[in-house]
Motif scaffolding. Structure first.
Motif, PDB file in Angstrom:
ATOM      1  N   ALA A  11       0.834  -1.211   0.000  1.00 56.19           N
ATOM      2  CA  ALA A  11       0.000   0.000   0.000  1.00 56.19           C
ATOM      3  C   ALA A  11       0.869   1.261   0.000  1.00 56.19           C
ATOM      4  O   ALA A  11       0.536   2.249  -0.664  1.00 56.19           O
ATOM      5  N   ARG A  12       1.974   1.235   0.749  1.00 56.73           N
ATOM      6  CA  ARG A  12       2.859   2.402   0.792  1.00 56.73           C
ATOM      7  C   ARG A  12       3.524   2.652  -0.562  1.00 56.73           C
ATOM      8  O   ARG A  12       3.696   3.784  -0.988  1.00 56.73           O
ATOM      9  N   LEU A  13       3.907   1.579  -1.220  1.00 56.35           N
ATOM     10  CA  LEU A  13       4.715   1.701  -2.429  1.00 56.35           C
ATOM     11  C   LEU A  13       3.887   1.984  -3.679  1.00 56.35           C
ATOM     12  O   LEU A  13       4.369   2.630  -4.620  1.00 56.35           O
ATOM     13  N   ALA A  14       2.651   1.495  -3.704  1.00 59.67           N
ATOM     14  CA  ALA A  14       1.884   1.443  -4.954  1.00 59.67           C
ATOM     15  C   ALA A  14       1.694   2.812  -5.609  1.00 59.67           C
ATOM     16  O   ALA A  14       1.608   2.899  -6.827  1.00 59.67           O
ATOM     17  N   GLY A  15       1.654   3.872  -4.848  1.00 57.60           N
ATOM     18  CA  GLY A  15       1.454   5.185  -5.435  1.00 57.60           C
ATOM     19  C   GLY A  15       2.716   5.811  -5.993  1.00 57.60           C
ATOM     20  O   GLY A  15       2.650   6.882  -6.610  1.00 57.60           O
ATOM     21  N   HIS A  16       3.871   5.166  -5.785  1.00 59.91           N
ATOM     22  CA  HIS A  16       5.146   5.760  -6.183  1.00 59.91           C
ATOM     23  C   HIS A  16       5.920   4.904  -7.185  1.00 59.91           C
ATOM     24  O   HIS A  16       6.720   5.440  -7.959  1.00 59.91           O
ATOM     25  N   TYR A  17       5.720   3.602  -7.134  1.00 62.11           N
ATOM     26  CA  TYR A  17       6.444   2.678  -8.001  1.00 62.11           C
ATOM     27  C   TYR A  17       5.429   1.773  -8.705  1.00 62.11           C
ATOM     28  O   TYR A  17       4.343   1.525  -8.185  1.00 62.11           O
ATOM     29  N   ARG A  18       5.789   1.252  -9.873  1.00 65.70           N
ATOM     30  CA  ARG A  18       4.942   0.268 -10.548  1.00 65.70           C
ATOM     31  C   ARG A  18       4.983  -1.024  -9.747  1.00 65.70           C
ATOM     32  O   ARG A  18       6.045  -1.618  -9.544  1.00 65.70           O
ATOM     33  N   ALA A  19       3.847  -1.432  -9.241  1.00 64.15           N
ATOM     34  CA  ALA A  19       3.741  -2.657  -8.452  1.00 64.15           C
ATOM     35  C   ALA A  19       2.535  -3.448  -8.942  1.00 64.15           C
ATOM     36  O   ALA A  19       1.498  -2.859  -9.281  1.00 64.15           O
ATOM     37  N   PRO A  20       2.640  -4.768  -9.008  1.00 66.41           N
ATOM     38  CA  PRO A  20       1.475  -5.551  -9.415  1.00 66.41           C
ATOM     39  C   PRO A  20       0.316  -5.338  -8.440  1.00 66.41           C
ATOM     40  O   PRO A  20       0.521  -5.181  -7.235  1.00 66.41           O
ATOM     41  N   THR A  21      -0.886  -5.331  -8.962  1.00 61.17           N
ATOM     42  CA  THR A  21      -2.079  -5.115  -8.138  1.00 61.17           C
ATOM     43  C   THR A  21      -2.235  -6.240  -7.128  1.00 61.17           C
ATOM     44  O   THR A  21      -2.094  -7.422  -7.452  1.00 61.17           O
ATOM     45  N   LEU A  22      -2.515  -5.867  -5.886  1.00 62.20           N
ATOM     46  CA  LEU A  22      -2.862  -6.852  -4.866  1.00 62.20           C
ATOM     47  C   LEU A  22      -4.386  -6.950  -4.856  1.00 62.20           C
ATOM     48  O   LEU A  22      -5.078  -6.064  -4.355  1.00 62.20           O
ATOM     49  N   HIS A  23      -4.928  -8.023  -5.428  1.00 57.58           N
ATOM     50  CA  HIS A  23      -6.373  -8.137  -5.590  1.00 57.58           C
ATOM     51  C   HIS A  23      -7.074  -8.437  -4.270  1.00 57.58           C
ATOM     52  O   HIS A  23      -8.138  -7.888  -3.984  1.00 57.58           O
ATOM     53  N   THR A  24      -6.492  -9.308  -3.481  1.00 55.05           N
ATOM     54  CA  THR A  24      -7.128  -9.657  -2.206  1.00 55.05           C
ATOM     55  C   THR A  24      -6.111 -10.345  -1.316  1.00 55.05           C
ATOM     56  O   THR A  24      -5.056 -10.812  -1.782  1.00 55.05           O
ATOM     57  N   HIS A  25      -6.412 -10.390  -0.035  1.00 58.64           N
ATOM     58  CA  HIS A  25      -5.598 -11.162   0.909  1.00 58.64           C
ATOM     59  C   HIS A  25      -6.543 -11.793   1.926  1.00 58.64           C
ATOM     60  O   HIS A  25      -7.522 -11.168   2.368  1.00 58.64           O
ATOM     61  N   LEU A  26      -6.258 -13.025   2.265  1.00 63.18           N
ATOM     62  CA  LEU A  26      -7.161 -13.812   3.098  1.00 63.18           C
ATOM     63  C   LEU A  26      -6.399 -14.546   4.178  1.00 63.18           C
ATOM     64  O   LEU A  26      -5.272 -15.021   3.948  1.00 63.18           O
ATOM     65  N   ARG A  27      -7.015 -14.655   5.343  1.00 58.51           N
ATOM     66  CA  ARG A  27      -6.506 -15.600   6.338  1.00 58.51           C
ATOM     67  C   ARG A  27      -6.953 -17.000   5.947  1.00 58.51           C
ATOM     68  O   ARG A  27      -8.125 -17.219   5.650  1.00 58.51           O
TER      69      ARG A  27
END
Length: 378
Positions: free
Chosen positions: A49-65
């Motif tokens: 979340a911190r990096l996504a606005g500054h560097y090209r990062a693959p989309t994190l679609h979801t995260h689950l326990r």
């Protein structure tokens, strides 16, 4: 008419302590990452979340326990056998135009983001995983070396590292000194100091397997406000030593999809040429020939000239870059692999490289990109 297959699952790969698996869901390519450590999963999610606005990062679609851990579903970037990473541009005989263009884009992005986000930061508020935590009580320095002794190079130089400081080191004809206990003590002291450090928003672990091609950043558990000298030391040491030599040697399973890395080890592994002790003068003679492939030398030179130097001129005008980089480099040498677990030859070369890094004559511009040359005469 054939219906679209709902789910296609690819081979599971291990990445350090995590598992990676490519899947296709209704034709959408995803990369599933499974981690057992809940703290590491939180760091990864927050780092992305911190990096996504500054560097090209693959989309994190979801995260689950999920039972036993966490599952993160990322956009899967294009790739394949020996394709899709900076690593693949380095695993060639000669530098390519693609490599030069890639390094131009990489350094330009870093330069802009670092100079925009850099500020003096309390060490308590920087990402601590790769440096501070490893130097703390119970960290890797303790786990690897506390209360332990081992020989400099079994069968070659049977001197305990605890006594290394009582010897003069002649490394490729140049005089050096390395006191083992003092080195560990000073590193611990450096990373317990409370003075602010210059930190900026980066991915934190900029290895050739964490940088995708086309340019994108992968792996986010160290993303956030990272020490700028630590960021530099990490890329430079990984490109010059870990990525082409030590990691494929000691963790070849990491290169299942990039087997060219294994065939390139001889082009990047230093060659030990001399190892003996002169008992009359208490001198240890070490001769080694540095080897680094031309693509890796190009990458190091571009990073140094296009990123390290212009950023240093802005953040630390007039300061000695060698002094800034030295403790971080020493930690990368000592706290990635336990030196006692390496072959005697590799351990000896790394101790020599450590002594050179701690020397007052340490010059980062040549240290990370050595030119092959015969060892000087003794």
């Amino acid at each position: 008419m054939t219906g679209q297959r709902f789910l296609r699952i690819g081979p599971v790969r291990r990445s350090t302590r995590n598992l990676l698996c490519p899947v296709d869901v209704l034709g959408r390519p995803l990369l599933l990452k499974y981690t057992r450590d809940p703290a590491e999963a939180r760091e990864e999610i927050q780092g992305h979340a911190r990096l996504a606005g500054h560097y090209r990062a693959p989309t994190l679609h979801t995260h689950l326990r999920v039972p036993g851990g966490h599952l993160l579903a990322y956009e899967r970037l294009p790739g394949g056998t020996d394709q899709g990473l900076l690593l693949d541009l380095l695993n060639t005989d000669e530098p390519s135009d693609d490599l030069n263009g890639y390094m131009d884009r990489l350094t330009a992005t870093y330069r802009d983001v670092i100079l925009t986000t850099a500020k003096p930061t309390d060490p308590a508020h920087v990402v601590r995983k790769l440096y501070w935590d490893r130097a703390m009580p119970g960290g890797r320095l303790d786990a690897y070396y506390a209360g332990k002794d081992f020989t400099v190079a079994d069968g070659l130089i049977d001197v305990p590292v605890s006594l290394l400081g009582t010897y003069t080191l002649r490394i490729n004809g140049r005089r050096h000194h390395l006191d083992w206990a003092t080195t560990l003590r000073r590193l611990r002291a450096h990373f317990t100091a409370t003075e602010p450090v210059w930190a900026a928003l980066t991915q934190g672990d900029p290895t050739d397997v964490n940088l995708a091609r086309p340019l994108a950043w992968l792996d986010f558990d160290t993303a956030g406000m990272n020490s700028v000298p630590g960021e530099f030391a990490n890329f430079l040491w990984y490109t010059a030593a870990l990525g082409g030599w030590l990691v494929p040697t000691y963790n070849p399973a990491a290169f299942t999809d990039h087997p060219a890395a294994l065939t390139r080890v001889p082009a990047n592994a230093p060659q030990l040429r001399r190892a003996d002790v002169d008992s009359a003068t208490n001198t240890i003679h070490i001769g080694y020939a540095p080897r680094l492939s031309a693509p890796r030398r190009v990458a190091v030179a571009a990073y140094w000239q296009q990123l390290v130097r212009p950023v240093a001129e802005r953040l630390w005008p007039g300061l000695d870059l060698a002094r800034l980089l030295r403790p971080y480099l020493a930690m990368r040498i000592l706290a990635v692999y336990d030196l006692a677990g390496l072959t005697p030859e590799d351990r000896l070369v790394l101790l020599a490289r450590l002594a050179e890094a701690l020397s007052p004559a340490f010059d980062p511009a040549t240290y990370f990109s050595p030119q092959e040359s015969p060892c000087p005469a003794p």
